[in-house]
Design a protein around this motif. Structure first.
Motif, mmCIF file in Angstrom:
data_model
loop_
_atom_site.group_PDB
_atom_site.id
_atom_site.type_symbol
_atom_site.label_atom_id
_atom_site.label_comp_id
_atom_site.label_asym_id
_atom_site.label_seq_id
_atom_site.Cartn_x
_atom_site.Cartn_y
_atom_site.Cartn_z
ATOM 1 N N ASP A 92 0.789 -0.968 -0.098
ATOM 2 C CA ASP A 92 -0.113 0.027 -0.148
ATOM 3 C C ASP A 92 1.018 1.407 -0.024
ATOM 4 O O ASP A 92 1.240 1.510 1.050
ATOM 5 C CB ASP A 92 -0.995 0.065 1.166
ATOM 6 N N THR A 93 1.539 1.572 -1.362
ATOM 7 C CA THR A 93 2.500 2.687 -1.395
ATOM 8 C C THR A 93 1.802 4.142 -0.961
ATOM 9 O O THR A 93 2.239 4.914 -0.357
ATOM 10 C CB THR A 93 2.984 2.767 -2.729
ATOM 11 N N ASP A 94 0.529 4.149 -1.139
ATOM 12 C CA ASP A 94 -0.067 5.564 -0.734
ATOM 13 C C ASP A 94 -0.248 5.579 0.812
ATOM 14 O O ASP A 94 0.163 6.768 1.271
ATOM 15 C CB ASP A 94 -1.572 5.518 -1.386
ATOM 16 N N GLY A 95 -0.737 4.615 1.328
ATOM 17 C CA GLY A 95 -0.768 4.577 2.778
ATOM 18 C C GLY A 95 0.407 4.781 3.289
ATOM 19 O O GLY A 95 0.592 5.450 4.541
ATOM 20 N N ALA A 96 1.548 4.226 2.759
ATOM 21 C CA ALA A 96 2.999 4.164 3.345
ATOM 22 C C ALA A 96 3.341 5.477 3.451
ATOM 23 O O ALA A 96 3.816 5.971 4.260
ATOM 24 C CB ALA A 96 3.674 3.213 2.646
ATOM 25 N N ALA A 97 3.220 6.132 2.215
ATOM 26 C CA ALA A 97 3.671 7.550 2.035
ATOM 27 C C ALA A 97 3.124 8.387 3.005
ATOM 28 O O ALA A 97 3.760 9.287 3.612
ATOM 29 C CB ALA A 97 3.531 8.042 0.575
ATOM 30 N N ALA A 98 1.668 8.422 3.322
ATOM 31 C CA ALA A 98 1.173 9.203 4.426
ATOM 32 C C ALA A 98 1.414 8.770 5.641
ATOM 33 O O ALA A 98 1.889 9.856 6.532
ATOM 34 C CB ALA A 98 -0.654 8.909 4.225
ATOM 35 N N ALA A 99 1.721 7.697 6.024
ATOM 36 C CA ALA A 99 2.438 7.463 7.269
ATOM 37 C C ALA A 99 3.649 7.836 7.516
ATOM 38 O O ALA A 99 3.978 8.692 8.641
ATOM 39 C CB ALA A 99 2.344 5.881 7.664
ATOM 40 N N PHE A 100 4.586 7.652 6.339
ATOM 41 C CA PHE A 100 5.757 8.234 6.563
ATOM 42 C C PHE A 100 5.819 10.000 6.633
ATOM 43 O O PHE A 100 6.700 10.306 7.506
ATOM 44 C CB PHE A 100 6.850 7.929 5.400
ATOM 45 N N ASP A 101 5.031 10.392 6.148
ATOM 46 C CA ASP A 101 4.950 12.056 6.036
ATOM 47 C C ASP A 101 4.525 12.453 7.377
ATOM 48 O O ASP A 101 5.160 13.470 8.043
ATOM 49 C CB ASP A 101 3.934 12.368 4.946
ATOM 50 N N ARG A 102 3.629 11.883 7.714
ATOM 51 C CA ARG A 102 3.152 12.114 9.345
ATOM 52 C C ARG A 102 4.243 11.833 10.454
ATOM 53 O O ARG A 102 4.640 12.810 11.220
ATOM 54 C CB ARG A 102 2.097 11.261 9.705
#
Length: 192
Positions: A92-102
């Protein structure tokens, strides 16, 4: 059940009763009340469910449930990094990116965020992936560390992950010369 009992018991049994530990985490995620609780819970969920069972999406769901409703706080950074890695490994690359950004925003220090993320991936590669993946992520963390003026905030994590990685590599049946050199380099890092 108390959270401390869940976490300590889970670490004690995760290698022999992995599925039972995973089910207990699912049943008792409501015990997580603050970022410190979330960090302990997320570490066990990522390791047992992600690394041992290879069920990264399930690990991500557990970590998401653990951090849900918690106020943003720097102490939540490790849980969000583990969430990002679990989502990444669960494709889940989009979910991963959001978690990493946060996580990056809460860490307040891009170098610390980068080191912790590389080491979380290195740890995950002990369960899945190749030795080359593990060595690459560990080396990437060490490169960031070499540029940091103060490493106190990551020293303990580096020692733990390096020790675990060196032990993991030592247990492999066969290592190439390059992999053996990487194992020795990691072992030296753990010793420092």
């Amino acid at each position: 059940m108390e959270l401390e009992e869940l976490i300590n018991g889970g670490w004690g049994r995760h290698e022999t009763e992995t599925e039972a530990v995973a089910q207990e985490l699912e049943e008792h995620v409501g015990l997580v009340k603050d970022p410190g609780h979330a960090a302990a819970f997320s570490a066990l969920a990522s390791h047992a469910v992600g690394e041992h069972l290879g069920e990264w999406s399930r690990a991500a769901r557990l970590i998401e449930a653990a951090v849900k409703g918690l106020q943003d706080d720097a102490a939540l950074t490790s849980s969000l990094i583990l969430l990002g890695v679990s989502l990444e490994f669960g494709e889940d690359t989009d979910g991963a990116a959001a978690a990493f950004d946060r996580a990056r925003a809460l860490a307040g220090d891009d170098a610390v965020f980068a080191v912790r993320t590389h080491l979380a991936r290195a740890s995950a590669y002990m369960g899945v992936g190749t030795t080359a993946d593990l060595l690459r992520e560990h080396q990437s963390a060490m490169e960031v560390i070499s540029e940091m003026p103060d490493t106190a905030s990551v020293d303990r994590l580096v020692a733990i992950i390096s020790n675990n990685a060196a032990s993991h590599l030592m247990e492999q049946e066969e290592l190439s010369r390059e992999e053996a050199d990487g194992m020795l380099r990691i072992a030296g890092t753990a010793k420092e």
